[in-house]
Design a protein around this motif. Structure first.
Motif, PDB file in Angstrom:
ATOM      1  N   THR A   1       0.904  -1.293  -0.009  1.00 13.32           N
ATOM      2  CA  THR A   1      -0.031   0.080  -0.048  1.00 13.32           C
ATOM      3  C   THR A   1       0.960   1.362   0.011  1.00 13.32           C
ATOM      4  O   THR A   1       1.957   1.291   0.575  1.00 13.32           O
ATOM      5  N   GLY A   2       0.182   2.278  -0.655  1.00 14.79           N
ATOM      6  CA  GLY A   2       0.997   3.547  -0.742  1.00 14.79           C
ATOM      7  C   GLY A   2       2.286   3.446  -1.942  1.00 14.79           C
ATOM      8  O   GLY A   2       2.911   4.552  -2.185  1.00 14.79           O
ATOM      9  N   SER A   3       2.276   2.346  -2.588  1.00 23.10           N
ATOM     10  CA  SER A   3       3.316   2.212  -3.887  1.00 23.10           C
ATOM     11  C   SER A   3       2.590   2.302  -5.044  1.00 23.10           C
ATOM     12  O   SER A   3       2.867   1.810  -6.153  1.00 23.10           O
ATOM     13  N   GLU A   4       1.372   3.181  -5.272  1.00 27.25           N
ATOM     14  CA  GLU A   4       0.641   3.191  -6.260  1.00 27.25           C
ATOM     15  C   GLU A   4       1.468   3.728  -7.476  1.00 27.25           C
ATOM     16  O   GLU A   4       1.263   3.528  -8.426  1.00 27.25           O
ATOM     17  N   GLU A   5       2.398   4.985  -7.042  1.00 25.73           N
ATOM     18  CA  GLU A   5       3.185   5.575  -8.326  1.00 25.73           C
ATOM     19  C   GLU A   5       4.040   4.695  -8.831  1.00 25.73           C
ATOM     20  O   GLU A   5       4.327   4.616 -10.155  1.00 25.73           O
ATOM     21  N   ILE A   6       4.505   3.700  -8.007  1.00 26.77           N
ATOM     22  CA  ILE A   6       5.458   2.500  -8.824  1.00 26.77           C
ATOM     23  C   ILE A   6       4.993   1.729  -9.439  1.00 26.77           C
ATOM     24  O   ILE A   6       5.265   1.331 -10.620  1.00 26.77           O
ATOM     25  N   ALA A   7       3.774   1.513  -9.423  1.00 28.52           N
ATOM     26  CA  ALA A   7       2.767   0.503  -9.986  1.00 28.52           C
ATOM     27  C   ALA A   7       2.331   1.190 -11.297  1.00 28.52           C
ATOM     28  O   ALA A   7       2.387   0.699 -12.372  1.00 28.52           O
ATOM     29  N   VAL A   8       2.238   2.501 -11.244  1.00 25.90           N
ATOM     30  CA  VAL A   8       1.831   3.079 -12.451  1.00 25.90           C
ATOM     31  C   VAL A   8       3.067   3.279 -13.438  1.00 25.90           C
ATOM     32  O   VAL A   8       2.947   2.979 -14.588  1.00 25.90           O
ATOM     33  N   GLU A   9       4.333   3.457 -12.730  1.00 22.24           N
ATOM     34  CA  GLU A   9       5.298   3.425 -13.543  1.00 22.24           C
ATOM     35  C   GLU A   9       5.775   2.052 -14.290  1.00 22.24           C
ATOM     36  O   GLU A   9       6.110   1.838 -15.438  1.00 22.24           O
TER      37      GLU A   9
END
Length: 203
Positions: A89-97
């Motif tokens: 959780t809180g790593s959505e930016e990483i996922a988008v990348e």
């Protein structure tokens, strides 16, 4: 996607409890998946080379090895295999990348999200199947056009195609010979096919 045969998943995660959580969701709760586990980069790369997997599932943070590196390795091995990133959780930016770099999807590492993992995997495989079909259709179309062109090249009559304003876009070898030209490029340089007619208004 038919589930009569189990979908083969290669799953890399260095945390054993998380591997158990994911494996239970896919094998016990759903039953349509066969999970092969890897806990580090060496195991993962060895398994990828030896097995045939439908989908790769990768935790984002593995000791000394990141999900984006997993993505690169899979793409180099076989770019058609969908890769799904599992992230905290809180790593959505990483996922988008990861999505930008070619991952099929991502899942947040929470029990509620993990239970939805089967649907995520099936959706990724359906997307891959559509892409494969589109690529096959494009290849078939190119082959069909090539066969058609070869037929036109070999018929014993002059065949040509022009734009509305009379510019050549195709002429077979027979027409080039009939008109007394030595190459298609010479025909292509003509402003309007009507110039070749004895009475241009007939065009």
């Amino acid at each position: 996607v038919k589930m009569s045969e189990k979908t083969s998943i290669l799953y890399i995660d260095d945390y054993e409890l998380d591997r158990e959580l994911v494996k239970d969701a896919l094998e016990k709760e759903h039953g349509g998946f066969q999970v092969t586990e890897a806990s580090n980069q060496q195991e993962f790369e060895a398994l990828l080379k030896t097995g045939e997997f439908d989908v790769v599932l990768s935790d984002f943070n593995i000791a000394g090895f990141e999900g984006l590196q997993v993505l690169e390795i899979v793409q180099a091995h076989d770019p058609r295999i969908p890769v799904i990133i599992v992230t905290g959780t809180g790593s959505e930016e990483i996922a988008v990348e990861a999505l930008k770099q070619g991952a099929s999807d991502y899942v947040i590492k929470r029990p509620t999200h993990i239970r939805k993992l089967p649907q995520t995997i099936v959706a990724a495989m359906e997307k891959k199947a559509l892409r494969d079909q589109r690529e096959k259709d494009e290849t078939d179309l190119k082959q069909s056009e090539e066969r058609y062109r070869k037929i036109l090249e070999n018929v014993l009559m002059g065949v040509y195609q022009v734009t509305v304003d009379g510019k050549f876009v195709f002429a077979n070898q027979k027409l080039i010979e009939m008109l007394g030209y030595s190459s298609y490029e010479e025909l292509e340089a003509i402003n309007n096919v009507a110039d070749l007619y004895v009475r241009s208004e007939e065009r």
